[in-house]
Design a protein around this motif. Structure first.
Motif, PDB file in Angstrom:
ATOM      1  N   VAL A   1     -14.505  11.013  24.239  1.00 41.29           N
ATOM      2  CA  VAL A   1     -14.014  10.743  22.885  1.00 41.29           C
ATOM      3  C   VAL A   1     -12.839  11.660  22.578  1.00 41.29           C
ATOM      4  O   VAL A   1     -12.907  12.871  22.785  1.00 41.29           O
ATOM      5  CB  VAL A   1     -15.129  10.919  21.830  1.00 41.29           C
ATOM      6  N   SER A   2     -11.749  11.056  22.085  1.00 41.09           N
ATOM      7  CA  SER A   2     -10.543  11.821  21.786  1.00 41.09           C
ATOM      8  C   SER A   2     -10.015  11.481  20.399  1.00 41.09           C
ATOM      9  O   SER A   2     -10.095  10.338  19.954  1.00 41.09           O
ATOM     10  CB  SER A   2      -9.446  11.528  22.820  1.00 41.09           C
ATOM     11  N   ALA A   3      -9.483  12.463  19.730  1.00 40.11           N
ATOM     12  CA  ALA A   3      -8.819  12.344  18.437  1.00 40.11           C
ATOM     13  C   ALA A   3      -8.336  13.743  18.082  1.00 40.11           C
ATOM     14  O   ALA A   3      -8.532  14.698  18.847  1.00 40.11           O
ATOM     15  CB  ALA A   3      -9.771  11.805  17.365  1.00 40.11           C
ATOM     16  N   ARG A   4      -7.717  13.893  16.931  1.00 43.09           N
ATOM     17  CA  ARG A   4      -7.271  15.232  16.520  1.00 43.09           C
ATOM     18  C   ARG A   4      -8.402  16.055  15.918  1.00 43.09           C
ATOM     19  O   ARG A   4      -8.443  17.266  16.067  1.00 43.09           O
ATOM     20  CB  ARG A   4      -6.137  15.109  15.489  1.00 43.09           C
ATOM     21  N   ARG A   5      -9.334  15.401  15.224  1.00 47.10           N
ATOM     22  CA  ARG A   5     -10.369  16.122  14.472  1.00 47.10           C
ATOM     23  C   ARG A   5     -11.568  16.443  15.372  1.00 47.10           C
ATOM     24  O   ARG A   5     -12.521  15.678  15.473  1.00 47.10           O
ATOM     25  CB  ARG A   5     -10.780  15.290  13.258  1.00 47.10           C
ATOM     26  N   LYS A   6     -11.490  17.608  16.008  1.00 47.29           N
ATOM     27  CA  LYS A   6     -12.502  18.007  16.986  1.00 47.29           C
ATOM     28  C   LYS A   6     -13.891  18.108  16.369  1.00 47.29           C
ATOM     29  O   LYS A   6     -14.886  17.754  17.007  1.00 47.29           O
ATOM     30  CB  LYS A   6     -12.124  19.339  17.625  1.00 47.29           C
ATOM     31  N   GLU A   7     -13.975  18.568  15.122  1.00 46.22           N
ATOM     32  CA  GLU A   7     -15.285  18.746  14.500  1.00 46.22           C
ATOM     33  C   GLU A   7     -16.014  17.411  14.342  1.00 46.22           C
ATOM     34  O   GLU A   7     -17.241  17.341  14.494  1.00 46.22           O
ATOM     35  CB  GLU A   7     -15.149  19.447  13.137  1.00 46.22           C
ATOM     36  N   LEU A   8     -15.285  16.354  14.070  1.00 49.22           N
ATOM     37  CA  LEU A   8     -15.903  15.024  13.967  1.00 49.22           C
ATOM     38  C   LEU A   8     -16.321  14.510  15.340  1.00 49.22           C
ATOM     39  O   LEU A   8     -17.365  13.876  15.492  1.00 49.22           O
ATOM     40  CB  LEU A   8     -14.949  14.039  13.293  1.00 49.22           C
ATOM     41  N   LEU A   9     -15.496  14.781  16.342  1.00 50.06           N
ATOM     42  CA  LEU A   9     -15.834  14.368  17.710  1.00 50.06           C
ATOM     43  C   LEU A   9     -17.108  15.054  18.190  1.00 50.06           C
ATOM     44  O   LEU A   9     -17.947  14.443  18.857  1.00 50.06           O
ATOM     45  CB  LEU A   9     -14.687  14.704  18.664  1.00 50.06           C
TER      46      LEU A   9
ATOM     47  N   GLY B   1     -27.185   9.817  26.233  1.00 43.72           N
ATOM     48  CA  GLY B   1     -25.911   9.475  26.853  1.00 43.72           C
ATOM     49  C   GLY B   1     -25.126  10.683  27.315  1.00 43.72           C
ATOM     50  O   GLY B   1     -25.443  11.831  26.965  1.00 43.72           O
ATOM     51  N   GLU B   2     -24.103  10.429  28.114  1.00 40.31           N
ATOM     52  CA  GLU B   2     -23.210  11.482  28.592  1.00 40.31           C
ATOM     53  C   GLU B   2     -21.870  11.343  27.880  1.00 40.31           C
ATOM     54  O   GLU B   2     -21.295  10.252  27.830  1.00 40.31           O
ATOM     55  CB  GLU B   2     -23.010  11.378  30.101  1.00 40.31           C
ATOM     56  N   VAL B   3     -21.364  12.442  27.361  1.00 40.16           N
ATOM     57  CA  VAL B   3     -20.140  12.395  26.569  1.00 40.16           C
ATOM     58  C   VAL B   3     -19.320  13.652  26.780  1.00 40.16           C
ATOM     59  O   VAL B   3     -19.870  14.733  27.011  1.00 40.16           O
ATOM     60  CB  VAL B   3     -20.476  12.197  25.071  1.00 40.16           C
ATOM     61  N   LEU B   4     -18.024  13.486  26.721  1.00 39.29           N
ATOM     62  CA  LEU B   4     -17.085  14.595  26.869  1.00 39.29           C
ATOM     63  C   LEU B   4     -16.125  14.558  25.689  1.00 39.29           C
ATOM     64  O   LEU B   4     -15.550  13.513  25.382  1.00 39.29           O
ATOM     65  CB  LEU B   4     -16.302  14.460  28.181  1.00 39.29           C
ATOM     66  N   VAL B   5     -15.947  15.686  25.017  1.00 35.32           N
ATOM     67  CA  VAL B   5     -15.025  15.790  23.895  1.00 35.32           C
ATOM     68  C   VAL B   5     -13.693  16.339  24.400  1.00 35.32           C
ATOM     69  O   VAL B   5     -13.634  17.439  24.947  1.00 35.32           O
ATOM     70  CB  VAL B   5     -15.588  16.699  22.787  1.00 35.32           C
ATOM     71  N   VAL B   6     -12.628  15.548  24.209  1.00 35.86           N
ATOM     72  CA  VAL B   6     -11.290  15.971  24.627  1.00 35.86           C
ATOM     73  C   VAL B   6     -10.322  15.688  23.475  1.00 35.86           C
ATOM     74  O   VAL B   6      -9.837  14.570  23.328  1.00 35.86           O
ATOM     75  CB  VAL B   6     -10.820  15.229  25.898  1.00 35.86           C
ATOM     76  N   PRO B   7     -10.057  16.681  22.634  1.00 34.58           N
ATOM     77  CA  PRO B   7      -9.119  16.463  21.532  1.00 34.58           C
ATOM     78  C   PRO B   7      -7.740  16.052  22.046  1.00 34.58           C
ATOM     79  O   PRO B   7      -7.297  16.524  23.102  1.00 34.58           O
ATOM     80  CB  PRO B   7      -9.057  17.824  20.832  1.00 34.58           C
ATOM     81  N   VAL B   8      -7.073  15.173  21.304  1.00 42.26           N
ATOM     82  CA  VAL B   8      -5.735  14.727  21.698  1.00 42.26           C
ATOM     83  C   VAL B   8      -4.945  14.360  20.454  1.00 42.26           C
ATOM     84  O   VAL B   8      -5.503  13.882  19.464  1.00 42.26           O
ATOM     85  CB  VAL B   8      -5.808  13.526  22.673  1.00 42.26           C
ATOM     86  N   ASP B   9      -3.655  14.593  20.504  1.00 38.26           N
ATOM     87  CA  ASP B   9      -2.731  14.157  19.463  1.00 38.26           C
ATOM     88  C   ASP B   9      -1.789  13.145  20.101  1.00 38.26           C
ATOM     89  O   ASP B   9      -0.940  13.515  20.926  1.00 38.26           O
ATOM     90  CB  ASP B   9      -1.945  15.357  18.914  1.00 38.26           C
ATOM     91  N   ILE B  10      -1.923  11.871  19.739  1.00 38.32           N
ATOM     92  CA  ILE B  10      -1.110  10.832  20.384  1.00 38.32           C
ATOM     93  C   ILE B  10       0.360  10.917  20.017  1.00 38.32           C
ATOM     94  O   ILE B  10       1.183  10.212  20.608  1.00 38.32           O
ATOM     95  CB  ILE B  10      -1.639   9.418  20.057  1.00 38.32           C
ATOM     96  N   MET B  11       0.698  11.783  19.072  1.00 36.35           N
ATOM     97  CA  MET B  11       2.107  11.978  18.716  1.00 36.35           C
ATOM     98  C   MET B  11       2.806  12.917  19.692  1.00 36.35           C
ATOM     99  O   MET B  11       4.027  13.073  19.636  1.00 36.35           O
ATOM    100  CB  MET B  11       2.215  12.537  17.295  1.00 36.35           C
ATOM    101  N   GLU B  12       2.029  13.555  20.579  1.00 31.41           N
ATOM    102  CA  GLU B  12       2.568  14.540  21.509  1.00 31.41           C
ATOM    103  C   GLU B  12       2.276  14.127  22.948  1.00 31.41           C
ATOM    104  O   GLU B  12       1.124  14.050  23.361  1.00 31.41           O
ATOM    105  CB  GLU B  12       1.971  15.925  21.236  1.00 31.41           C
ATOM    106  N   GLU B  13       3.320  13.876  23.719  1.00 29.85           N
ATOM    107  CA  GLU B  13       3.152  13.425  25.099  1.00 29.85           C
ATOM    108  C   GLU B  13       2.364  14.429  25.937  1.00 29.85           C
ATOM    109  O   GLU B  13       1.479  14.053  26.717  1.00 29.85           O
ATOM    110  CB  GLU B  13       4.509  13.176  25.747  1.00 29.85           C
ATOM    111  N   ALA B  14       2.653  15.716  25.773  1.00 28.62           N
ATOM    112  CA  ALA B  14       1.967  16.739  26.561  1.00 28.62           C
ATOM    113  C   ALA B  14       0.471  16.735  26.284  1.00 28.62           C
ATOM    114  O   ALA B  14      -0.341  16.976  27.187  1.00 28.62           O
ATOM    115  CB  ALA B  14       2.555  18.114  26.261  1.00 28.62           C
TER     116      ALA B  14
END
Length: 269
Positions: free
Chosen positions: A39-47, A59-72
């Motif tokens: 699961v990815s998004a900017r709001r890590k606390e919600l993830l 289930g198995e889950v991995l939290v990976v925060p991401v900002d789609i406005m930033e390529e890196a």
């Protein structure tokens, strides 16, 4: 020799925009079906809250925060997935938002933000996932909108961005021929979400009302089920909600009627 069957427990699904709305509901649905979910998004606390629920359900889950406005940020997210789980089988580019205002009022900044998020961010999500998807004859899901086919007064930038998503999906379906990777472009009608409560700067306003017709609104869990099913079945383009299909059909054959209906519709605050 019989081909080995890859169990869903070994398959990894990456969902962007997973902190709320359709993305959150899809995370639960993929996990329910036995997939390993990122699961990815900017709001890590919600993830983290979503991840906790999935783990409590086995289930198995991995939290990976991401900002789609930033390529890196997108590139780093993919590398973190591969480092953690060693593979990527399905990527659902769901993250996106709406910029509101008539064409006459939208600024260059408004257009840049809308297209960078809904178009460039989506395209780069696919770009960095593709090398890994190609290793596993994977699947791509792109979240568009019925708005890709319709006039969109006061949300013209959003409609334009979703028309671009539709075009990207068509192009990928050609570019990926022979790779084993498929692309499903999903065009929902009205589905419950926070989109109407987020302003053009990305700030959330919980007190804002949603101008969309509540009687036509689909719950997110129902939407997630049909989206996941369409991606699993490797459909090319999938339009859903009955009203969404009806409006797309009317736009094709009776465009003047659609213009009249849309012009009389509710206006965002």
């Amino acid at each position: 020799m019989k081909q080995a069957i890859t169990h869903t427990k070994e398959k990894v699904v990456w969902i962007t925009g997973a902190s709320s709305g359709i993305g959150k509901a899809m995370a639960f649905e993929w996990a329910r079906l036995g997939y390993k979910v990122v699961v990815s998004a900017r709001r890590k606390e919600l993830l983290e809250k979503i991840a906790l629920e999935i783990r409590h359900s086995g289930g198995e889950v991995l939290v990976v925060p991401v900002d789609i406005m930033e390529e890196a940020s997108i590139e780093d997210a993919v590398q973190r997935i591969i480092s953690a789980w060693g593979r990527l089988d399905i990527t659902v580019a769901n993250a996106g938002f709406g910029v509101f205002g008539s064409i006459a009022k939208l600024t260059a900044k408004d257009w840049d933000r809308q297209l960078r998020g809904n178009v460039t961010g989506l395209a780069l999500t696919v770009k960095y996932a593709l090398p890994h998807l190609k290793q596993n004859r994977g699947r791509i899901g792109l979240l568009g909108s019925v708005g890709a086919y319709l006039p969109n007064p006061n949300v013209g930038a959003y409609g334009a961005s979703k028309a671009a998503v539709h075009s990207i999906g068509l192009t990928l379906q050609v570019e990926l021929k022979g790779t084993g990777v498929t692309c499903t472009t999903i065009h929902p009608g009205f589905v419950e979400s926070e989109i109407a409560r987020i302003d053009n700067e990305g700030l959330w306003h919980p007190e804002r009302s949603d101008p969309r017709p509540s009687k036509l609104m689909w719950p997110t869990d129902k939407a997630a089920k049909v989206i996941v099913k369409a991606i699993i079945k490797r459909k090319r383009t999938y339009i859903f909600t009955t009203h969404g299909r009806v409006f797309v059909w009317l736009q094709r054959w009776f465009p003047s009627l659609v213009r009249t209906i849309v012009a009389k519709g509710p206006k965002p605050e």
